[in-house]
Design a protein around this motif. Structure first.
Motif, mmCIF file in Angstrom:
data_model
loop_
_atom_site.group_PDB
_atom_site.id
_atom_site.type_symbol
_atom_site.label_atom_id
_atom_site.label_comp_id
_atom_site.label_asym_id
_atom_site.label_seq_id
_atom_site.Cartn_x
_atom_site.Cartn_y
_atom_site.Cartn_z
ATOM 1 N N PHE A 193 139.182 135.780 13.682
ATOM 2 C CA PHE A 193 139.171 134.484 13.209
ATOM 3 C C PHE A 193 138.468 133.588 14.234
ATOM 4 N N ILE A 194 139.060 133.576 15.481
ATOM 5 C CA ILE A 194 138.765 132.984 16.426
ATOM 6 C C ILE A 194 137.293 132.933 16.978
ATOM 7 N N VAL A 195 136.759 134.219 16.706
ATOM 8 C CA VAL A 195 135.449 134.478 17.231
ATOM 9 C C VAL A 195 134.558 133.827 16.015
ATOM 10 N N SER A 196 135.029 134.035 14.750
ATOM 11 C CA SER A 196 134.044 133.366 13.605
ATOM 12 C C SER A 196 134.041 131.794 13.686
ATOM 13 N N LYS A 197 135.358 131.246 14.062
ATOM 14 C CA LYS A 197 135.237 129.827 14.346
ATOM 15 C C LYS A 197 134.364 129.206 15.469
ATOM 16 N N ARG A 198 134.472 129.958 16.332
ATOM 17 C CA ARG A 198 133.566 129.666 17.299
ATOM 18 C C ARG A 198 131.911 129.893 17.118
ATOM 19 N N ARG A 199 131.743 130.946 16.319
ATOM 20 C CA ARG A 199 130.323 131.295 16.010
ATOM 21 C C ARG A 199 129.671 130.055 15.084
ATOM 22 N N THR A 200 130.631 129.635 14.084
ATOM 23 C CA THR A 200 130.257 128.601 13.222
ATOM 24 C C THR A 200 129.935 127.232 14.119
ATOM 25 N N LYS A 201 131.050 127.050 15.107
ATOM 26 C CA LYS A 201 130.920 125.887 16.053
ATOM 27 C C LYS A 201 129.389 125.934 16.785
ATOM 28 N N VAL A 202 129.051 126.905 17.310
ATOM 29 C CA VAL A 202 127.835 126.991 18.136
ATOM 30 C C VAL A 202 126.620 126.862 17.209
ATOM 31 N N MET A 203 126.909 127.656 16.139
ATOM 32 C CA MET A 203 125.721 127.447 15.324
ATOM 33 C C MET A 203 125.288 125.887 14.869
ATOM 34 N N VAL A 204 126.623 125.347 14.295
ATOM 35 C CA VAL A 204 126.316 123.920 13.834
ATOM 36 C C VAL A 204 126.214 122.903 15.083
ATOM 37 N N GLU A 205 126.928 123.206 16.049
ATOM 38 C CA GLU A 205 126.792 122.011 17.062
ATOM 39 C C GLU A 205 125.506 122.089 18.121
ATOM 40 N N ARG A 206 125.201 123.321 18.561
ATOM 41 C CA ARG A 206 124.494 123.584 19.465
ATOM 42 C C ARG A 206 123.186 124.317 18.942
ATOM 43 N N GLY A 207 123.365 124.618 17.735
ATOM 44 C CA GLY A 207 121.877 125.143 16.995
ATOM 45 C C GLY A 207 121.524 126.530 17.493
ATOM 46 N N MET A 301 130.748 124.708 1.365
ATOM 47 C CA MET A 301 132.012 124.832 0.780
ATOM 48 C C MET A 301 132.934 124.921 2.225
ATOM 49 N N GLN A 302 132.963 125.713 3.085
ATOM 50 C CA GLN A 302 133.877 126.236 4.083
ATOM 51 C C GLN A 302 133.901 124.962 5.073
ATOM 52 N N LEU A 303 132.710 124.076 5.368
ATOM 53 C CA LEU A 303 132.854 123.111 6.406
ATOM 54 C C LEU A 303 133.027 121.709 5.675
ATOM 55 N N VAL A 304 132.396 121.458 4.542
ATOM 56 C CA VAL A 304 132.530 120.006 4.301
ATOM 57 C C VAL A 304 133.592 119.859 3.165
ATOM 58 N N VAL A 305 133.351 120.791 1.954
ATOM 59 C CA VAL A 305 133.890 120.305 0.702
ATOM 60 C C VAL A 305 135.428 120.954 0.748
ATOM 61 N N PHE A 306 135.492 122.146 1.256
ATOM 62 C CA PHE A 306 137.166 122.551 1.081
ATOM 63 C C PHE A 306 137.973 121.870 2.095
ATOM 64 N N PRO A 307 137.830 121.601 3.357
ATOM 65 C CA PRO A 307 138.798 120.845 3.979
ATOM 66 C C PRO A 307 139.001 119.491 3.305
ATOM 67 N N GLN A 308 137.812 118.765 2.431
ATOM 68 C CA GLN A 308 138.275 117.657 1.992
ATOM 69 C C GLN A 308 139.389 117.763 0.658
ATOM 70 N N ALA A 309 138.902 119.078 0.102
ATOM 71 C CA ALA A 309 139.747 119.185 -1.081
ATOM 72 C C ALA A 309 141.132 119.520 -0.815
ATOM 73 N N LEU A 310 141.332 120.139 0.498
ATOM 74 C CA LEU A 310 142.647 120.590 0.821
ATOM 75 C C LEU A 310 143.663 119.286 0.630
#
Lengths: 387, 405
Positions: A193-207, A301-310
């Motif tokens: 869980f931690i690694v996959s969160k980090r992966r999305t973070k570096v991919m989205v924030e640092r490209g 879905m994971q980063l934009v829609v679902f958090p708002q839907a929650l």
């Protein structure tokens, strides 16, 4: 009559007077109704010779229950059988809430699938389940499960899952090795869980490509897979022809399975609708904006829609969990020994209506309180923080 | 020429007609995982449907349904008194027809294509239902009464629209007449309440409980919103405790505790005790639904009404409540649907409503083990009622939506 008195509002038109008078009136009515009922109650109790008190909890219960998580014999006192019933209730609620959330979210998200068959299937599921009574579904599933064959000719799947009238038998980790294995699995899940969160973070924030994290994830996956297959020391249920029993593995009684399946199937239909409404409440512009930033639809879905839907989903989800917890009392229809069922038997044997009712009320109100507290905590963490 | 708007931009977008193959391509097989899902679901559906069909036509013994139809519908009601129920059903048919015609008085067609298809379907069902021939004629008669009522209602509605406000009143009167027809007395032979059962009891219980819980729910909702602390606290305690408990424990309370709290020797009827339990339960839920509606009304409404010089009771009854009730109609109907479903729990405390009747039929050695047939049948009955209610509520919501959007 003084001039002052002319300006005074008459009492019957004075709002302040009515506010106080109304409240006093309500108190008087409530107190007198309670006094009347209480008086009747004490008179009726004296008639039957039952004095109010919880002493009966210490006497021997004398009835057996089928399912129990703690050792229990009929000679144990009522307090112990009630506790066993409580644990049974909690077991159904715990697994029920987890499974119903998974199924509900899956069905709710399936409504947005671009696969026509999947969309229609989830629609039909919701329409059928929500428009038939839960108790009917419960007895329907029970009607199916009791038609399973006897243990001798039980249906078995790959020699490891047995379906029979006496219960459903599943392979289950055993011994100390099983416990260690389960521990490793939990650690793997958290790490992944931690690694996959980090992966999305570096991919989205640092490209970045996220390649190293992907490899880490792969390694974790292999460890988990190894633990799952060999590390857990799976014990398969085995049919013993001499005693006509199945030994080993995990045994789920038909009553427990019926209750769990019907609660999960029923509540998931409601959760699916809640999830659907939540996702629909997110404006289309959010989807479009996220896509135009180059996110793939899974990530949208994971980063934009679902958090708002929650934010829309969690409050009604809370009441569905409460409903599931309360509906678990329908166990009495299939004779599963949950807390209501046990309390009901206790009442039938002792005639202690008031005390039993108080115990039931206290139990369910406490359970509800804890579920609500947990959900409110969750709600606070997803709420919109405005400046 | 430029001043003339180009006609092409005014036209609606072209409707794309897909061929069957294109449709399949787009909706079922557009990506590899969708193909996988499609194939998986089709295989699963195929296996389930073939198993179900082979069960339904070979193993299942459907004779349990026609053999017990009277039990399902009216329980152990004495058969020599059935004529009362038929008269009652006739009156209900006429009045529902009139109401329907009245509500649809402004629409161009009373019988749209969908309505005609539904009516035709019901008619065919009435003809092929395996009951004595006289009952089939009676069922067709009920359908004709409904149609006549609808036509009459539309005519009356167009000539004298003011009569509409008598409709709710006549429904209320009809309920009392129904209870008289079912229970007897006043010249009719008395039928004890332990003989009431089946679908009739289910409907009666849910209608009576919702009607009783409605005023209590409104009072509780107002109480919870009121500025008087004592009233607010008492209402909140009641609502929260009742909503925190399973319905089954409240029914238990009604059946077991109620006699303890009443003066010695008074033992209200079983059905009455169940109605009290259901009413206590659903009034707490209705109160929350109505509170939602109350909260949706802007403060300006109260302030404007106060500025006109209305006192609090008038503000509430003339301005706030009508708007709040309109807003909360969907959730009130939802509550009614769930109350209708919850009446099944009465079978646990020993009443023979539809589910209770089914269980007692299944206990009959003649029909042992016919669970699935019976439960499927009453499941369809419940489904039809609940689905009809939810569709009706959506229509009502659209009709009452007077906001200009």
């Amino acid at each position: 009559m003084t001039t002052n008195g002319d300006q005074k509002i008459p009492l019957w038109r004075d709002d302040r007077f009515w506010r106080i008078a109304l409240q006093i009136l309500v108190i008087v009515i409530v107190v007198s109704v309670f006094a009347l009922l209480g008086g009747n109650l004490t008179r009726n109790l004296r008639q039957t010779g039952n004095n109010f008190g919880f002493d009966f909890l210490k006497t021997s219960a004398g009835f057996n229950i089928l399912d129990s998580l703690i050792p229990y014999t009929p000679t144990d006192p009522y307090s112990r059988v009630l506790f066993a019933g409580l644990l049974n209730s909690l077991r159904v609620m715990f697994f029920g809430i987890i499974l119903t959330t998974l199924l509900g979210i899956a069905v709710g998200v399936a409504r947005f699938s671009d696969n026509w068959l999947l969309r229609q299937l989830s629609l039909i599921y919701v329409e059928i389940v929500r428009n038939t009574p839960l108790l009917l579904q419960l007895v329907f599933w029970y009607g199916i499960f009791v038609q399973f064959p006897l243990i001798k000719e039980s249906l078995n799947i790959f020699n490891s899952i047995y379906l029979s009238k006496q219960g459903i038998f599943l392979p289950w980790p055993s011994g100390i090795q099983g416990i260690i294995g389960l521990g490793i699995l939990v650690i793997c899940a958290i790490a992944a869980f931690i690694v996959s969160k980090r992966r999305t973070k570096v991919m989205v924030e640092r490209g970045e490509s996220g390649q190293p994290q992907l490899i880490t994830l792969g390694i974790i996956g292999i460890i988990a897979l190894l633990t799952l297959t060999v590390g857990l020391n799976w014990q398969r249920p085995m049919f013993n022809p001499t005693t006509n029993t199945i030994e080993g593995g995990l045994r789920l009684t038909i009553e427990f399975t019926t209750l769990l399946v019907s609660l999960v199937v029923y509540t998931a239909a409601y959760i699916a609708e809640i999830v659907r409404a939540g996702i629909q409440s997110v404006p289309k512009g959010q989807w479009e904006a996220a896509r135009s930033l180059g996110l793939k639809s899974g990530l949208v879905m994971q980063l934009v829609v679902f958090p708002q839907a929650l934010r829309v989903i969690i409050p009604p989800l809370n009441s569905q969990y409460l409903n599931l917890a309360k509906n678990s009392s329908l166990a009495v229809a299939v004779a599963y020994a949950d807390v209501y069922n046990v309390a009901n038997t206790t009442f039938n044997q002792t005639g202690r209506a008031i005390e039993v009712m108080l115990i039931i009320m206290a139990t369910y109100l406490t359970i509800n309180l804890f579920i609500s507290l947990g959900m409110n905590q969750l709600n606070r963490s997803v709420q919109l923080r405005e400046r | 020429m430029t001043s003339v708007p180009s006609t092409s931009s005014q036209q609606p977008p072209q409707i794309v007609v897909l061929s069957a193959k294109e449709w399949l391509q787009k909706n079922l097989f557009n990506t590899w995982y969708n193909t996988l899902i499609t194939l998986g679901i089709s295989t699963l559906l195929f296996f389930m449907l073939t198993r179900f069909i082979s069960w339904a036509f070979t193993l299942a013994k459907w004779s349990v349904i026609p053999a017990n139809l009277p039990l399902f519908f009216v329980g152990r009601f004495p058969s020599d008194q059935y004529w009362r129920l038929w008269i009652m059903l006739g009156i209900i048919s006429i009045l529902s027809g009139i109401t329907w015609g009245f509500l649809a008085r402004n629409s161009r067609l009373l019988f749209s294509k969908n309505t005609l298809v539904t009516l035709g379907f019901v008619g065919i069902l009435a003809v092929i239902t395996p009951v004595p021939i006289i009952f089939r004629f009676l069922l067709i008669g009920m359908l004709l009464l409904l149609l006549a009522g609808a036509w009459g209602g539309k005519t009356i509605g167009n000539t004298q629209p003011k009569l509409g406000k008598w409709l709710p009143f006549s429904w209320f009167l009809l309920l009392i007449v129904c209870i008289w027809f079912i229970g007897g007395g006043l010249g009719l032979k008395v039928v004890q309440t332990n003989l009431w059962g089946g679908l009739m009891l289910t409907l009666l219980m849910s209608i009576v409980s919702i009607l009783l819980s409605f005023p209590i729910g409104i009072l509780l909702a107002l109480g919870r919103q009121s500025g008087l602390p004592i009233i607010r606290i008492l209402s909140t305690i009641y609502i929260e405790i009742i909503r925190g408990l399973p319905l089954i424990t409240i029914l238990f309370m009604g059946q077991v505790l109620l006699p303890l709290f009443l003066p010695e020797g008074t033992r209200p009827d079983r059905i009455l005790r169940a109605i009290i339990g259901l009413t206590m339960f659903s009034s707490a839920y209705l109160a929350e639904n109505i509170r939602g509606g109350l909260q949706a009304i802007p403060r300006g409404q109260t302030e404007a009404a106060k500025a006109l010089g209305l006192n609090t009771p008038l503000v509430v009854s003339l301005i706030i409540l009508p708007q709040a009730l309109k807003v909360s109609i969907p959730s009130i109907v939802g509550q009614f649907i769930s109350l209708f479903q919850d009446t099944t729990l009465l079978s646990i405390v020993g009443l023979v409503e539809l589910l209770g009747m089914s269980r007692s039929i299944l206990a009959n050695p003649k029909f042992l083990g016919r669970y699935l047939e019976v439960y499927l049948f009453i499941g369809i009955l419940y489904w039809i009622f609940c689905y009809a209610m939810s569709v009706a509520s959506q229509k009502l919501e659209k009709q009452l939506n007077t906001e200009h959007k």
